[in-house]
Scaffold this motif. Sequence first.
Motif, PDB file in Angstrom:
ATOM      1  N   THR A   1      10.528   7.004  16.078  1.00 60.40           N
ATOM      2  CA  THR A   1       9.854   8.284  15.336  1.00 60.40           C
ATOM      3  C   THR A   1      10.401   8.345  13.833  1.00 60.40           C
ATOM      4  N   ILE A   2      11.334   7.844  13.644  1.00 63.37           N
ATOM      5  CA  ILE A   2      11.756   7.834  12.014  1.00 63.37           C
ATOM      6  C   ILE A   2      11.149   6.903  11.231  1.00 63.37           C
ATOM      7  N   ALA A   3      10.816   5.930  11.799  1.00 58.96           N
ATOM      8  CA  ALA A   3      10.239   4.610  11.423  1.00 58.96           C
ATOM      9  C   ALA A   3       8.510   5.003  11.145  1.00 58.96           C
ATOM     10  N   LEU A   4       7.956   5.842  12.134  1.00 54.30           N
ATOM     11  CA  LEU A   4       6.638   6.070  12.228  1.00 54.30           C
ATOM     12  C   LEU A   4       6.540   7.355  10.834  1.00 54.30           C
ATOM     13  N   ILE A   5       7.455   8.157  10.884  1.00 59.93           N
ATOM     14  CA  ILE A   5       7.323   9.269   9.675  1.00 59.93           C
ATOM     15  C   ILE A   5       7.454   8.712   8.413  1.00 59.93           C
ATOM     16  N   VAL A   6       8.275   7.624   8.139  1.00 63.21           N
ATOM     17  CA  VAL A   6       8.204   6.920   6.851  1.00 63.21           C
ATOM     18  C   VAL A   6       6.846   6.108   6.588  1.00 63.21           C
ATOM     19  N   ASP A   7       6.359   5.592   7.525  1.00 66.04           N
ATOM     20  CA  ASP A   7       5.167   4.717   7.150  1.00 66.04           C
ATOM     21  C   ASP A   7       4.069   5.974   7.117  1.00 66.04           C
ATOM     22  N   TYR A   8       4.168   7.072   7.873  1.00 66.46           N
ATOM     23  CA  TYR A   8       2.919   7.855   7.656  1.00 66.46           C
ATOM     24  C   TYR A   8       3.154   8.377   6.100  1.00 66.46           C
ATOM     25  N   LEU A   9       4.135   8.757   5.501  1.00 68.17           N
ATOM     26  CA  LEU A   9       4.624   9.333   4.367  1.00 68.17           C
ATOM     27  C   LEU A   9       3.892   8.168   3.385  1.00 68.17           C
ATOM     28  N   ILE A  10       4.013   7.258   3.379  1.00 74.41           N
ATOM     29  CA  ILE A  10       3.753   5.982   2.670  1.00 74.41           C
ATOM     30  C   ILE A  10       2.164   5.951   2.752  1.00 74.41           C
ATOM     31  N   TRP A  11       1.736   5.808   3.941  1.00 81.00           N
ATOM     32  CA  TRP A  11       0.178   5.692   4.354  1.00 81.00           C
ATOM     33  C   TRP A  11      -0.518   6.877   3.748  1.00 81.00           C
ATOM     34  N   GLY A  12       0.033   8.159   4.120  1.00 77.45           N
ATOM     35  CA  GLY A  12      -0.608   9.326   3.421  1.00 77.45           C
ATOM     36  C   GLY A  12      -0.952   9.365   1.822  1.00 77.45           C
ATOM     37  N   ALA A  13       0.262   8.882   1.202  1.00 83.64           N
ATOM     38  CA  ALA A  13       0.167   8.741  -0.380  1.00 83.64           C
ATOM     39  C   ALA A  13      -0.766   7.727  -0.671  1.00 83.64           C
ATOM     40  N   LEU A  14      -0.945   6.636  -0.005  1.00 88.48           N
ATOM     41  CA  LEU A  14      -1.863   5.556  -0.503  1.00 88.48           C
ATOM     42  C   LEU A  14      -3.091   6.133  -0.341  1.00 88.48           C
ATOM     43  N   LEU A  15      -3.251   6.857   1.073  1.00 88.37           N
ATOM     44  CA  LEU A  15      -4.865   7.198   1.384  1.00 88.37           C
ATOM     45  C   LEU A  15      -4.970   8.095   0.458  1.00 88.37           C
ATOM     46  N   ILE A  16      -4.308   9.301  -0.062  1.00 86.54           N
ATOM     47  CA  ILE A  16      -4.651  10.192  -0.867  1.00 86.54           C
ATOM     48  C   ILE A  16      -5.182   9.471  -2.402  1.00 86.54           C
ATOM     49  N   GLY A  17      -4.459   8.625  -2.650  1.00 87.09           N
ATOM     50  CA  GLY A  17      -4.751   8.092  -4.031  1.00 87.09           C
ATOM     51  C   GLY A  17      -6.331   7.330  -3.658  1.00 87.09           C
ATOM     52  N   VAL A  18      -6.181   6.525  -2.941  1.00 87.83           N
ATOM     53  CA  VAL A  18      -7.678   5.920  -2.608  1.00 87.83           C
ATOM     54  C   VAL A  18      -8.799   6.820  -2.585  1.00 87.83           C
ATOM     55  N   LEU A  19      -8.567   7.857  -1.880  1.00 84.52           N
ATOM     56  CA  LEU A  19      -9.963   9.142  -1.676  1.00 84.52           C
ATOM     57  C   LEU A  19      -9.926   9.555  -2.841  1.00 84.52           C
ATOM     58  N   MET A  20      -8.992   9.883  -3.704  1.00 85.33           N
ATOM     59  CA  MET A  20      -9.288  10.551  -5.050  1.00 85.33           C
ATOM     60  C   MET A  20      -9.968   9.877  -6.035  1.00 85.33           C
ATOM     61  N   VAL A  21      -9.663   8.170  -5.997  1.00 90.83           N
ATOM     62  CA  VAL A  21     -10.523   7.543  -6.756  1.00 90.83           C
ATOM     63  C   VAL A  21     -11.983   7.384  -6.279  1.00 90.83           C
ATOM     64  N   TRP A  22     -12.094   7.426  -4.806  1.00 93.27           N
ATOM     65  CA  TRP A  22     -13.548   7.297  -4.089  1.00 93.27           C
ATOM     66  C   TRP A  22     -14.264   8.754  -4.604  1.00 93.27           C
ATOM     67  N   LEU A  23     -13.527   9.738  -4.461  1.00 94.07           N
ATOM     68  CA  LEU A  23     -14.142  10.945  -4.970  1.00 94.07           C
ATOM     69  C   LEU A  23     -14.752  10.983  -6.493  1.00 94.07           C
ATOM     70  N   ILE A  24     -14.139  10.276  -7.274  1.00 94.86           N
ATOM     71  CA  ILE A  24     -14.490  10.343  -8.667  1.00 94.86           C
ATOM     72  C   ILE A  24     -16.011   9.420  -8.708  1.00 94.86           C
ATOM     73  N   LEU A  25     -15.695   8.136  -7.903  1.00 98.28           N
ATOM     74  CA  LEU A  25     -16.740   7.251  -7.850  1.00 98.28           C
ATOM     75  C   LEU A  25     -17.937   7.933  -7.373  1.00 98.28           C
ATOM     76  N   SER A  26     -17.679   8.940  -6.253  1.00 99.27           N
ATOM     77  CA  SER A  26     -18.727   9.312  -5.553  1.00 99.27           C
ATOM     78  C   SER A  26     -19.557  10.485  -6.516  1.00 99.27           C
ATOM     79  N   VAL A  27     -18.642  11.286  -7.243  1.00 97.36           N
ATOM     80  CA  VAL A  27     -19.493  11.865  -8.065  1.00 97.36           C
ATOM     81  C   VAL A  27     -20.345  11.346  -9.312  1.00 97.36           C
ATOM     82  N   GLN A  28     -19.843  10.077  -9.484  1.00 99.98           N
ATOM     83  CA  GLN A  28     -20.668   9.124 -10.340  1.00 99.98           C
ATOM     84  C   GLN A  28     -21.817   8.675  -9.740  1.00 99.98           C
TER      85      GLN A  28
END
Length: 255
Positions: free
Chosen positions: A28-55
């Motif tokens: 459970t602890i391992a999954l929480i750590v992984d989801y925090l890292i994965w979530g941060a990575l996902l947010i970063g990618v989606l923000m970039v994609w949002l900017i590209l989508s507007v363009q």
Amino acid sequence: MSLFNHIKVRTPESVELEFTLAGIGNRTIALIVDYLIWGALLIGVLMVWLILSVQIQQYFPNTRNIEMWLTAISILLSFAIYTGYFVLFETLWQGQTPGKRYTKIRVIRDDGQPVGATQAILRALVRPIDDIAFIGMLLIILTKREKRLGDWIAGTLVVQEQRPISSANFKLSPEADSLANQLVATQNVAVLLPDDFAVIREYLQRRSMLDNRAKNDLSLKLARQVRDLLEMKELPFEMTADLFLEAVYLAYQRQ
């Protein structure tokens, strides 16, 4: 009484190894750590994609269903990052993700061997099902081998990292000591996994119980596998397989 369940597996070399299962807490602890890292990575990618989508929408203002296509692509990106995160790390890090490395647990195959890309992909694809209504958690708690659905389909176990013990209850050749020092100086013995070390140790402990033919065959097979893992072209001149395994056993603990 141990708080963790222990399990014995037999390797392809017919060596029996004992592992300690990771337990629901560590996983459970391992999954929480992984989801925090994965979530941060996902947010970063989606923000970039949002900017590209507007363009993209500005370049194609009159294109029909453009928003639907952009949304579909964002969903595919999310799924690719979700599965790719676990597949990439578990394949490259020998069954570990950042979370698993933090909690010192590891995914292995049912036969004690390291997981490959196939097992990592199967585990990642089934993970969303395990997360629904905590199905995976219930299976880990209720099953003897503490397997979630992805583990059953992929044929894997999640175990605690096994660190080698330095003491041995078997005799080693005098020549192995000096040879071990040479291996430490010339080879990167640290590339061997704790599971590899455990196989060597089990063989050295039990070789006296084998008949000569079985002992010679098994020692030669293990020596060749260890040589390949160390990326050595050949064994040193006039060295028996047993002596080589003894030297590797000592070198692993010293490096």
